[in-house]
Design an enzyme around this catalytic site. Structure first.
Site, PDB file in Angstrom:
ATOM      1  N   CYS A 114       0.813  -1.225   0.000  1.00  0.00           N
ATOM      2  CA  CYS A 114       0.000   0.000   0.000  1.00  0.00           C
ATOM      3  C   CYS A 114       0.848   1.277   0.000  1.00  0.00           C
ATOM      4  CB  CYS A 114      -0.953   0.019   1.191  1.00  0.00           C
ATOM      5  SG  CYS A 114      -2.036  -1.404   1.220  1.00  0.00           S
ATOM      6  N   HIS A 247      -3.241   7.357   2.327  1.00  0.00           N
ATOM      7  CA  HIS A 247      -3.668   6.028   1.874  1.00  0.00           C
ATOM      8  C   HIS A 247      -5.047   5.755   2.464  1.00  0.00           C
ATOM      9  CE1 HIS A 247      -3.969   1.866   1.024  1.00  0.00           C
ATOM     10  NE2 HIS A 247      -3.730   1.459   2.256  1.00  0.00           N
ATOM     11  N   ASN A 277     -10.119  -0.102   0.144  1.00  0.00           N
ATOM     12  CA  ASN A 277      -8.655  -0.024   0.152  1.00  0.00           C
ATOM     13  C   ASN A 277      -8.133  -0.584  -1.176  1.00  0.00           C
ATOM     14  OD1 ASN A 277      -5.918  -0.398   0.537  1.00  0.00           O
ATOM     15  ND2 ASN A 277      -6.118  -1.286   2.581  1.00  0.00           N
TER      16      ASN A 277
HETATM   17  O1  UT7 Z   1      -3.722  -1.004   3.672  1.00  0.00           O
HETATM   18  C1  UT7 Z   1      -2.786  -1.594   4.547  1.00  0.00           C
HETATM   19  C2  UT7 Z   1      -3.050  -1.213   5.896  1.00  0.00           C
HETATM   20  N1  UT7 Z   1      -4.247  -1.858   6.416  1.00  0.00           N
HETATM   21  C3  UT7 Z   1      -4.900  -1.267   7.366  1.00  0.00           C
HETATM   22  O2  UT7 Z   1      -4.524  -0.176   7.724  1.00  0.00           O
HETATM   23  C4  UT7 Z   1      -6.028  -1.981   8.054  1.00  0.00           C
HETATM   24  C5  UT7 Z   1      -5.917  -1.770   9.549  1.00  0.00           C
HETATM   25  N2  UT7 Z   1      -6.947  -2.424  10.348  1.00  0.00           N
HETATM   26  C6  UT7 Z   1      -8.236  -2.075  10.301  1.00  0.00           C
HETATM   27  O3  UT7 Z   1      -8.636  -1.245   9.515  1.00  0.00           O
HETATM   28  C7  UT7 Z   1      -9.170  -2.689  11.308  1.00  0.00           C
HETATM   29  O4  UT7 Z   1      -8.402  -3.388  12.277  1.00  0.00           O
HETATM   30  C8  UT7 Z   1     -10.209  -3.662  10.685  1.00  0.00           C
HETATM   31  C9  UT7 Z   1     -11.243  -2.839   9.926  1.00  0.00           C
HETATM   32  C10 UT7 Z   1      -9.541  -4.650   9.781  1.00  0.00           C
HETATM   33  C11 UT7 Z   1     -10.966  -4.403  11.799  1.00  0.00           C
HETATM   34  O5  UT7 Z   1     -11.549  -3.504  12.709  1.00  0.00           O
HETATM   35  P1  UT7 Z   1     -11.389  -3.718  14.258  1.00  0.00           P
HETATM   36  O6  UT7 Z   1     -12.155  -2.662  14.935  1.00  0.00           O
HETATM   37  O7  UT7 Z   1      -9.924  -3.789  14.545  1.00  0.00           O
HETATM   38  O8  UT7 Z   1     -12.130  -5.110  14.484  1.00  0.00           O
HETATM   39  P2  UT7 Z   1     -11.545  -6.465  15.059  1.00  0.00           P
HETATM   40  O9  UT7 Z   1     -10.602  -7.084  14.094  1.00  0.00           O
HETATM   41  O10 UT7 Z   1     -11.072  -6.215  16.450  1.00  0.00           O
HETATM   42  O11 UT7 Z   1     -12.845  -7.371  15.097  1.00  0.00           O
HETATM   43  C12 UT7 Z   1     -13.916  -7.068  15.984  1.00  0.00           C
HETATM   44  C13 UT7 Z   1     -14.995  -8.117  15.809  1.00  0.00           C
HETATM   45  C14 UT7 Z   1     -14.501  -9.554  15.879  1.00  0.00           C
HETATM   46  O12 UT7 Z   1     -15.499 -10.292  16.575  1.00  0.00           O
HETATM   47  P3  UT7 Z   1     -15.327 -10.649  18.154  1.00  0.00           P
HETATM   48  O13 UT7 Z   1     -14.055 -11.460  18.199  1.00  0.00           O
HETATM   49  O14 UT7 Z   1     -15.198  -9.334  18.847  1.00  0.00           O
HETATM   50  O15 UT7 Z   1     -16.562 -11.397  18.448  1.00  0.00           O
HETATM   51  C15 UT7 Z   1     -14.491 -10.017  14.460  1.00  0.00           C
HETATM   52  O16 UT7 Z   1     -14.713 -11.405  14.341  1.00  0.00           O
HETATM   53  O17 UT7 Z   1     -15.608  -7.984  14.523  1.00  0.00           O
HETATM   54  C16 UT7 Z   1     -15.648  -9.274  13.882  1.00  0.00           C
HETATM   55  N3  UT7 Z   1     -15.541  -9.062  12.440  1.00  0.00           N
HETATM   56  C17 UT7 Z   1     -16.601  -8.810  11.658  1.00  0.00           C
HETATM   57  N4  UT7 Z   1     -17.908  -8.719  11.930  1.00  0.00           N
HETATM   58  C18 UT7 Z   1     -18.731  -8.429  10.916  1.00  0.00           C
HETATM   59  C19 UT7 Z   1     -14.425  -9.034  11.664  1.00  0.00           C
HETATM   60  N5  UT7 Z   1     -14.758  -8.776  10.387  1.00  0.00           N
HETATM   61  C20 UT7 Z   1     -16.097  -8.632  10.365  1.00  0.00           C
HETATM   62  C21 UT7 Z   1     -17.011  -8.343   9.338  1.00  0.00           C
HETATM   63  N6  UT7 Z   1     -18.320  -8.250   9.644  1.00  0.00           N
HETATM   64  N7  UT7 Z   1     -16.642  -8.145   8.062  1.00  0.00           N
END
Ligand code: UT7
Length: 320
Positions: A114, A247, A277
């Site tokens: 990225c 980005h 993204n």
């Molecule tokens: O481009 C390169 C750089 N990339 C980035 O900068 C991405 C950086 N990371 C992020 O943007 C975020 O961490 C994400 C958007 C990927 C995830 O957001 P988050 O607030 O960190 O969520 P999380 O991974 O902590 O997940 C929270 C919950 C989990 O459930 P439990 O364990 O709390 O029950 C996941 O299983 O959300 C669940 N989850 C979803 N639920 C519904 C994960 N993906 C989904 C989904 N729909 N698509």
């Protein structure tokens, strides 16, 4: 003192749009979750027949047209991509051929995921400032949909396809003021597509895997650091920055960076809602969109910055 300056921009998005509501029918997710956690509403997905060089071709033609030059005046082609058409030749060489550039100019790819466009822009800037080349075509192009596991809700809702391009020219007035590139390869496990081709087979998963939380924390930290580094190098403070062109991975990361820079969100170019993204394509796509909307005035100061797999990160500070 010689600078390099952006004199044309272009972008291209595949026609097919995949909305959050479409994704609700594919994996266990909701528009509400995707939008509140990422700011994404929809993303574009390339046809099976469309390759990274095809998207790059459309974006490049628009950039060439907006620069008012002929394709044959380009004497350096650099493509940033994580999803090249093939192992080799490079997507840049394929793009050079598709553009009909017959002057045997150098063409090569840059891989910094990225952060790829920031790396590519910085590379072109070095060549142009040295006086070696007259017109560089710098492209970010991705068909990330090819390396996404469409059954993995933690990644498939995040990414999209697209391409953005700029034409860069040497100039006595700025131009690019400074470029700042970094990498810390020890972070490689938190964001990767680890598959490799071996004996005609793919070994390991060819799909994007990401520890979202870990990437999020690193991203917010390094983006703040590199913004400060860029401002310090130019004896600038946040009040000197007219536009942040970040980005586009997550609106929460973009807002956190803007807040640390005390920049009002109306000075931040945001396209993540409509593009998702698009990795190396996200910054030139955002740049072209804002440029075509007439948002940048000549002489304004823009801070471009990105972070991605590697982990790599970087920033470019420039005068429009
Ligand atoms: O481009 C390169 C750089 N990339 C980035 O900068 C991405 C950086 N990371 C992020 O943007 C975020 O961490 C994400 C958007 C990927 C995830 O957001 P988050 O607030 O960190 O969520 P999380 O991974 O902590 O997940 C929270 C919950 C989990 O459930 P439990 O364990 O709390 O029950 C996941 O299983 O959300 C669940 N989850 C979803 N639920 C519904 C994960 N993906 C989904 C989904 N729909 N698509």
């Amino acid at each position: 003192m010689m600078y390099s300056r952006i004199v044309g921009t272009g972008s291209y998005l595949p026609e097919r749009i995949l909305s959050n509501h479409d994704l609700e029918g594919m994996v266990d997710t909701s528009h509400e979750w995707i939008f509140t956690r990422t700011g994404i509403i929809e993303r574009h997905i390339a046809d099976e027949s469309e390759l990274a060089s095809d998207l790059a071709l459309q974006a490049s033609r628009r950039a060439i047209e907006s620069a008012g030059i002929g394709a044959d005046e380009i004497d350096l082609v650099i493509v940033a991509t994580t999803t090249p058409d093939m192992l080799f030749p490079s997507t840049a060489a394929l793009l050079q051929s598709k553009l009909g550039i017959k002057n045997n100019c150098p063409a090569f790819d840059v891989q910094a995921v990225c952060t790829g466009f920031i790396y590519a822009l910085s590379t072109a800037d070095c060549y142009l400032r040295s006086g070696k080349y007259r017109h560089a075509l710098v492209v970010g192009t991705e068909v990330l949909s090819r390396i996404i596991d469409w059954t993995d809700r933690s990644t498939c809702v995040l990414f999209g396809d697209g391409a953005g391009a700029v034409i860069l020219k040497p100039s006595v007035s700025p131009g690019i003021l400074s470029c700042h590139l970094h990498a810390d390869g020890s972070y490689n496990p938190i964001l990767a597509a680890p598959g490799r081709v071996c004996n005609g087979q793919i070994q390991g998963s060819p799909f994007v895997s990401m520890n979202g939380n870990a990437v999020f924390k690193v991203a917010v930290n390094v983006l703040e650091q590199v913004a400060e580094e860029a401002m310090l190098a130019n004896k600038m403070s946040p009040s000197d920055i007219d536009w942040l062109v970040p980005h586009q991975a997550n609106i929460r990361i973009i807002e956190a960076t803007a807040k640390k820079l005390s920049l009002n969100m109306d000075r931040v170019v945001v396209t993540v809602d409509r593009h998702g993204n698009t990795s190396a394509a996200s910054i030139p796509l955002a740049l072209d969109q804002a440029a075509r909307e007439g948002r940048f005035r000549e002489g304004e100061t823009l801070l471009l910055e990105g972070v991605g797999g590697g982990i790599t990160w970087g920033a470019v500070l420039l005068k429009w």
